[in-house]
Design a protein around this motif. Structure first.
Motif, PDB file in Angstrom:
ATOM      1  N   LEU A 189       0.958  -1.445  -0.010  1.00  0.00           N
ATOM      2  CA  LEU A 189       0.198  -0.051  -0.157  1.00  0.00           C
ATOM      3  C   LEU A 189       0.891   1.174  -0.132  1.00  0.00           C
ATOM      4  CD1 LEU A 189      -2.871   1.524   0.119  1.00  0.00           C
ATOM      5  CD2 LEU A 189      -2.640   1.258   2.712  1.00  0.00           C
ATOM      6  N   LEU A 190       0.716   1.966  -1.090  1.00  0.00           N
ATOM      7  CA  LEU A 190       1.951   2.880  -1.297  1.00  0.00           C
ATOM      8  C   LEU A 190       1.244   4.338  -1.109  1.00  0.00           C
ATOM      9  CD1 LEU A 190       4.011   1.765  -4.295  1.00  0.00           C
ATOM     10  CD2 LEU A 190       4.046   1.509  -1.727  1.00  0.00           C
ATOM     11  N   ILE A 191       1.571   5.000   0.121  1.00  0.00           N
ATOM     12  CA  ILE A 191       0.618   6.216   0.226  1.00  0.00           C
ATOM     13  C   ILE A 191       1.665   7.623   0.295  1.00  0.00           C
ATOM     14  CG2 ILE A 191      -1.606   5.143   1.250  1.00  0.00           C
ATOM     15  CD1 ILE A 191      -0.206   5.113   4.007  1.00  0.00           C
ATOM     16  N   SER A 192       1.366   8.403  -0.675  1.00  0.00           N
ATOM     17  CA  SER A 192       2.178   9.618  -0.664  1.00  0.00           C
ATOM     18  C   SER A 192       1.504  10.739  -1.104  1.00  0.00           C
ATOM     19  CB  SER A 192       3.704   9.232  -1.323  1.00  0.00           C
ATOM     20  OG  SER A 192       3.030   9.294  -2.750  1.00  0.00           O
ATOM     21  N   GLY A 193       2.375  11.871  -1.216  1.00  0.00           N
ATOM     22  CA  GLY A 193       1.944  12.958  -1.818  1.00  0.00           C
ATOM     23  C   GLY A 193       1.377  13.014  -3.221  1.00  0.00           C
ATOM     24  N   GLY A 194       1.764  12.160  -3.719  1.00  0.00           N
ATOM     25  CA  GLY A 194       1.509  11.888  -5.307  1.00  0.00           C
ATOM     26  C   GLY A 194       0.893  10.699  -5.693  1.00  0.00           C
ATOM     27  N   HIS A 195       0.844   9.587  -4.951  1.00  0.00           N
ATOM     28  CA  HIS A 195       0.202   8.514  -5.138  1.00  0.00           C
ATOM     29  C   HIS A 195      -0.474   7.903  -4.066  1.00  0.00           C
ATOM     30  CE1 HIS A 195       3.256   9.022  -8.022  1.00  0.00           C
ATOM     31  NE2 HIS A 195       2.498   8.281  -8.778  1.00  0.00           N
ATOM     32  N   ALA A 304      -9.644  17.974  12.238  1.00  0.00           N
ATOM     33  CA  ALA A 304      -8.571  17.267  12.055  1.00  0.00           C
ATOM     34  C   ALA A 304      -8.527  15.862  12.528  1.00  0.00           C
ATOM     35  CB  ALA A 304      -7.319  17.846  12.704  1.00  0.00           C
ATOM     36  N   ARG A 305      -9.330  15.597  13.593  1.00  0.00           N
ATOM     37  CA  ARG A 305      -9.400  14.308  14.120  1.00  0.00           C
ATOM     38  C   ARG A 305     -10.540  13.453  13.060  1.00  0.00           C
ATOM     39  NH1 ARG A 305     -11.913  12.684  19.970  1.00  0.00           N
ATOM     40  NH2 ARG A 305     -12.019  10.404  19.556  1.00  0.00           N
ATOM     41  N   GLU A 306     -11.461  14.195  12.893  1.00  0.00           N
ATOM     42  CA  GLU A 306     -12.365  13.410  11.788  1.00  0.00           C
ATOM     43  C   GLU A 306     -11.917  13.271  10.579  1.00  0.00           C
ATOM     44  OE1 GLU A 306     -15.189  12.100  12.206  1.00  0.00           O
ATOM     45  OE2 GLU A 306     -16.107  12.194  10.124  1.00  0.00           O
ATOM     46  N   PHE A 307     -10.893  14.228  10.066  1.00  0.00           N
ATOM     47  CA  PHE A 307     -10.379  13.733   8.638  1.00  0.00           C
ATOM     48  C   PHE A 307      -9.405  12.838   9.040  1.00  0.00           C
ATOM     49  CE2 PHE A 307      -6.700  14.430   5.772  1.00  0.00           C
ATOM     50  CZ  PHE A 307      -7.550  14.622   4.591  1.00  0.00           C
ATOM     51  N   GLU A 308      -8.471  12.707   9.873  1.00  0.00           N
ATOM     52  CA  GLU A 308      -7.596  11.443  10.129  1.00  0.00           C
ATOM     53  C   GLU A 308      -8.497  10.111  10.190  1.00  0.00           C
ATOM     54  OE1 GLU A 308      -3.407  11.612  11.999  1.00  0.00           O
ATOM     55  OE2 GLU A 308      -4.932  11.239  13.531  1.00  0.00           O
ATOM     56  N   ASP A 309      -9.476  10.097  11.110  1.00  0.00           N
ATOM     57  CA  ASP A 309     -10.421   9.143  11.161  1.00  0.00           C
ATOM     58  C   ASP A 309     -10.959   8.457   9.996  1.00  0.00           C
ATOM     59  OD1 ASP A 309     -10.150   8.946  13.797  1.00  0.00           O
ATOM     60  OD2 ASP A 309     -12.081   9.831  14.189  1.00  0.00           O
ATOM     61  N   ALA A 310     -11.581   9.322   9.050  1.00  0.00           N
ATOM     62  CA  ALA A 310     -11.900   9.243   7.561  1.00  0.00           C
ATOM     63  C   ALA A 310     -11.050   8.434   6.934  1.00  0.00           C
ATOM     64  CB  ALA A 310     -12.321  10.580   7.026  1.00  0.00           C
ATOM     65  N   VAL A 311      -9.736   9.126   6.790  1.00  0.00           N
ATOM     66  CA  VAL A 311      -8.430   8.556   5.960  1.00  0.00           C
ATOM     67  C   VAL A 311      -8.409   6.872   6.425  1.00  0.00           C
ATOM     68  CG1 VAL A 311      -5.976   8.767   5.223  1.00  0.00           C
ATOM     69  CG2 VAL A 311      -7.678  10.665   4.946  1.00  0.00           C
ATOM     70  N   THR A 312      -8.233   7.158   7.853  1.00  0.00           N
ATOM     71  CA  THR A 312      -7.678   5.793   8.401  1.00  0.00           C
ATOM     72  C   THR A 312      -8.901   4.609   7.856  1.00  0.00           C
ATOM     73  OG1 THR A 312      -6.928   6.775  10.249  1.00  0.00           O
ATOM     74  CG2 THR A 312      -7.215   4.800  10.475  1.00  0.00           C
ATOM     75  N   GLY A 335       5.727   5.317   1.246  1.00  0.00           N
ATOM     76  CA  GLY A 335       5.253   6.579   0.959  1.00  0.00           C
ATOM     77  C   GLY A 335       5.273   7.369   2.381  1.00  0.00           C
ATOM     78  N   GLY A 336       5.318   8.595   2.305  1.00  0.00           N
ATOM     79  CA  GLY A 336       5.392   9.822   3.180  1.00  0.00           C
ATOM     80  C   GLY A 336       4.359   9.652   4.037  1.00  0.00           C
ATOM     81  N   VAL A 337       3.256   9.297   3.781  1.00  0.00           N
ATOM     82  CA  VAL A 337       1.787   9.441   4.631  1.00  0.00           C
ATOM     83  C   VAL A 337       2.149   8.016   5.883  1.00  0.00           C
ATOM     84  CG1 VAL A 337      -0.782   9.157   4.725  1.00  0.00           C
ATOM     85  CG2 VAL A 337       0.339  10.418   3.006  1.00  0.00           C
ATOM     86  N   SER A 338       2.779   7.008   5.327  1.00  0.00           N
ATOM     87  CA  SER A 338       2.992   5.853   6.281  1.00  0.00           C
ATOM     88  C   SER A 338       3.781   6.338   7.652  1.00  0.00           C
ATOM     89  CB  SER A 338       3.811   4.799   5.809  1.00  0.00           C
ATOM     90  OG  SER A 338       5.152   5.315   5.444  1.00  0.00           O
ATOM     91  N   ALA A 339       4.106   7.683   7.885  1.00  0.00           N
ATOM     92  CA  ALA A 339       4.674   8.218   9.075  1.00  0.00           C
ATOM     93  C   ALA A 339       3.486   8.349  10.155  1.00  0.00           C
ATOM     94  CB  ALA A 339       5.375   9.345   8.810  1.00  0.00           C
ATOM     95  N   ASN A 340       2.264   8.442   9.492  1.00  0.00           N
ATOM     96  CA  ASN A 340       1.123   8.626  10.434  1.00  0.00           C
ATOM     97  C   ASN A 340       0.859   7.616  11.371  1.00  0.00           C
ATOM     98  OD1 ASN A 340      -1.895   8.471  11.159  1.00  0.00           O
ATOM     99  ND2 ASN A 340      -1.586  10.603  10.151  1.00  0.00           N
ATOM    100  N   THR A 341       0.879   7.968  12.755  1.00  0.00           N
ATOM    101  CA  THR A 341       0.642   6.930  13.741  1.00  0.00           C
ATOM    102  C   THR A 341      -0.624   6.116  13.838  1.00  0.00           C
ATOM    103  OG1 THR A 341       2.035   8.408  15.225  1.00  0.00           O
ATOM    104  CG2 THR A 341       0.940   6.704  16.312  1.00  0.00           C
ATOM    105  N   MET A 342      -1.676   6.960  13.462  1.00  0.00           N
ATOM    106  CA  MET A 342      -3.067   6.345  13.793  1.00  0.00           C
ATOM    107  C   MET A 342      -3.063   5.310  12.424  1.00  0.00           C
ATOM    108  SD  MET A 342      -5.766   7.258  15.090  1.00  0.00           S
ATOM    109  CE  MET A 342      -7.225   7.114  14.037  1.00  0.00           C
ATOM    110  N   LEU A 343      -2.713   5.692  11.361  1.00  0.00           N
ATOM    111  CA  LEU A 343      -2.547   4.707  10.151  1.00  0.00           C
ATOM    112  C   LEU A 343      -1.627   3.340  10.496  1.00  0.00           C
ATOM    113  CD1 LEU A 343      -2.607   7.191   7.201  1.00  0.00           C
ATOM    114  CD2 LEU A 343      -4.271   5.555   7.747  1.00  0.00           C
ATOM    115  N   ARG A 344      -0.470   3.655  11.201  1.00  0.00           N
ATOM    116  CA  ARG A 344       0.360   2.686  11.662  1.00  0.00           C
ATOM    117  C   ARG A 344      -0.241   1.509  12.371  1.00  0.00           C
ATOM    118  NH1 ARG A 344       6.439   3.052  11.606  1.00  0.00           N
ATOM    119  NH2 ARG A 344       6.852   4.269   9.771  1.00  0.00           N
ATOM    120  N   GLU A 345      -0.900   2.195  13.488  1.00  0.00           N
ATOM    121  CA  GLU A 345      -1.610   1.244  14.282  1.00  0.00           C
ATOM    122  C   GLU A 345      -2.770   0.677  13.665  1.00  0.00           C
ATOM    123  OE1 GLU A 345      -0.692   4.202  18.161  1.00  0.00           O
ATOM    124  OE2 GLU A 345      -2.728   4.179  17.666  1.00  0.00           O
ATOM    125  N   SER A 346      -3.732   1.058  12.850  1.00  0.00           N
ATOM    126  CA  SER A 346      -4.774   0.573  12.114  1.00  0.00           C
ATOM    127  C   SER A 346      -4.221  -0.632  11.430  1.00  0.00           C
ATOM    128  CB  SER A 346      -5.403   1.674  11.511  1.00  0.00           C
ATOM    129  OG  SER A 346      -6.360   0.831  10.751  1.00  0.00           O
TER     130      SER A 346
END
Ligand code: KG4
Ligand code: ZN
Length: 398
Positions: A189-195, A304-312, A335-346
């Motif tokens: 799963l590749l998640i970045s600013g462009g992809h 911001a919380r709701e946005f992160e929840d929606a993406v996750t 990809g850069g978005v994989s730095a996100n802690t919520m996503l990593r945990e999920s």
């Protein structure tokens, strides 16, 4: 073999040195150095990456960064300019100076380059990315490869993100390491600013990965959505880390949003994504609240919380679906978005639920870096004969 990695596809100028060997039939590598110069502050006032500015900054940074990298490996002082260097510089002047003036000028003024360092190959990102930025790295790599007479390996940036997550450690001057095992079929799963891409990997012969894209965004990439949403609530570029920080504060303080954002394409059977509607929903939410005055810090946190929840929720649902459809035994996140802690945990919860291995990149290399490019190049030295061109010829993200 020692391979120099060069990455300039977007707003990070990055160089790395990686040593590789085959031991008892197993590929091993050792990180010698990895340097990243982020241009984020430069682009921040524009709310996104400004391509010509990115190009100019790469042009200015590459030679000094290489000098520093080589200095740390040995002495680069007092190296007399060789005749070959002078002759080649004249050729490069004709070929490259018009398009890459700053790069050529700093190259010309650096006789330390006359001395061929202990480098056996050069890997460079050929795409996907911002065209002017890519060409800067490619031109630099071409000049070095001709000067030092070493092969040039074109690397697909997204493939870099895949293999980068297989490194156990990115610590420079570290130990020899084997890559993380990748039972197949595997998923990336590749998640970045462009992809935003779901990639199925059916072969894990390390020098011959077989990729097929089984899902991708129909519009904005997920990182782009983070950046645009951040901008709408007055946060600087790149917005991902800022949204994430605000969202964490909202959770700590038990603040939640009254506005519910959409979970785009969550119910669709396919594995595609769409994030532009999410960004638009943020825009409408902000406009609505602004009718009765400026948005408050509390509103920003909640949104911001709701946005992160929606993406996750969206990414996690698609990852589950893809795992079930492909019978994946392991998952790579890149990809850069994989730095996100919520996503990593999920993603970790999903891997536990399905009993499969999860390979996340270490924090230093979750964003753009040259270590992943050097590694992908080392695994794929077969492509050296191919003509190099910005945007590449391979399948991932091009
Ligand atoms: O892979 P990358 O460094 O560059 C591209 O190839 O695009 O990804 C950059 C993206 C940006 O959109 C940035 O906002 C996002 O990664 N990002 C994050 C986080 N850190 C970086 N998004 C969400 N949460 C984060 N912690
Ligand atoms: Zn990237």
């Amino acid at each position: 073999m020692i391979i120099l990695g060069i990455e300039t596809s977007c707003d990070e100028t990055a160089l790395a040195l990686l040593e590789t060997r085959i031991r008892d039939g197993v590929f091993e590598c050792k990180v010698i150095a990895s340097e990243i110069h982020s241009q984020a502050d430069l682009h921040s006032p524009y709310g996104g990456v400004f391509p010509t500015l990115a190009k100019r900054e790469h042009e200015k940074k590459l030679v000094p960064m290489l000098k520093e990298l080589l200095e740390n490996q040995g002495d680069t002082d007092n190296i007399a300019q060789s005749e070959t260097f002078s002759l080649l510089v004249e050729e490069f002047r004709v070929e490259f100076r018009d398009q890459n003036t700053d790069l050529f000028d700093s190259f010309e003024q650096s006789p330390f380059l006359s001395h061929k360092p202990q480098i056996d190959a050069i890997a460079v990102t050929e795409g996907p990315g911002l065209e002017p930025a890519l060409w800067t790295g490619i031109t630099f790599a071409k000049m070095l490869s001709r000067l030092w007479e070493v092969p040039l390996v074109p690397v697909n940036h997204m493939e870099g993100h895949v293999v980068g997550s297989l490194l156990n450690s990115d610590i420079p001057e570290g130990e020899w390491q084997a890559l993380k095992p990748l039972p197949t079929p595997a998923l990336a799963l590749l998640i970045s600013g462009g992809h935003t891409e779901l990639v199925s990997i059916t072969h894990s012969n390390l020098s011959n990965f077989k990729y097929s894209i089984i899902g991708q965004t129909k519009d904005d990439a997920v990182g782009e959505a983070f950046d645009k949403a951040a901008r709408l609530i007055g946060l600087p570029y790149p917005g991902g880390p800022h949204i994430s920080k605000l969202a964490a504060q909202a959770r700590e303080q038990n603040i939640s949003s009254e506005i519910k954002l959409p979970r785009p394409m969550i119910a669709s059977k396919d594995l595609d994504f769409s994030f532009s509607g999410l960004k638009t929903a943020v825009l409408y939410a902000v406009r609505e609240v602004e009718k009765s005055g400026p948005i408050t810090e509390e509103f920003k946190m909640a949104l911001a919380r709701e946005f992160e929840d929606a993406v996750t929720e969206t990414l996690s649902t698609k990852l589950k679906k893809a795992t079930e459809q492909t019978g994946a035994q392991s998952v790579i996140i890149g990809g850069g978005v994989s730095a996100n802690t919520m996503l990593r945990e999920s993603f970790q919860r999903i891997a536990n639920e399905y009993g499969i291995s999860l390979h996340l990149p270490s924090p230093h290399i979750s964003g753009d870096n040259a270590l992943m490019i050097a590694l992908a190049g080392a695994l794929d030295t077969s492509s050296t004969t191919r003509e190099i061109r910005a945007q590449g010829t391979k399948k991932l993200g091009v």
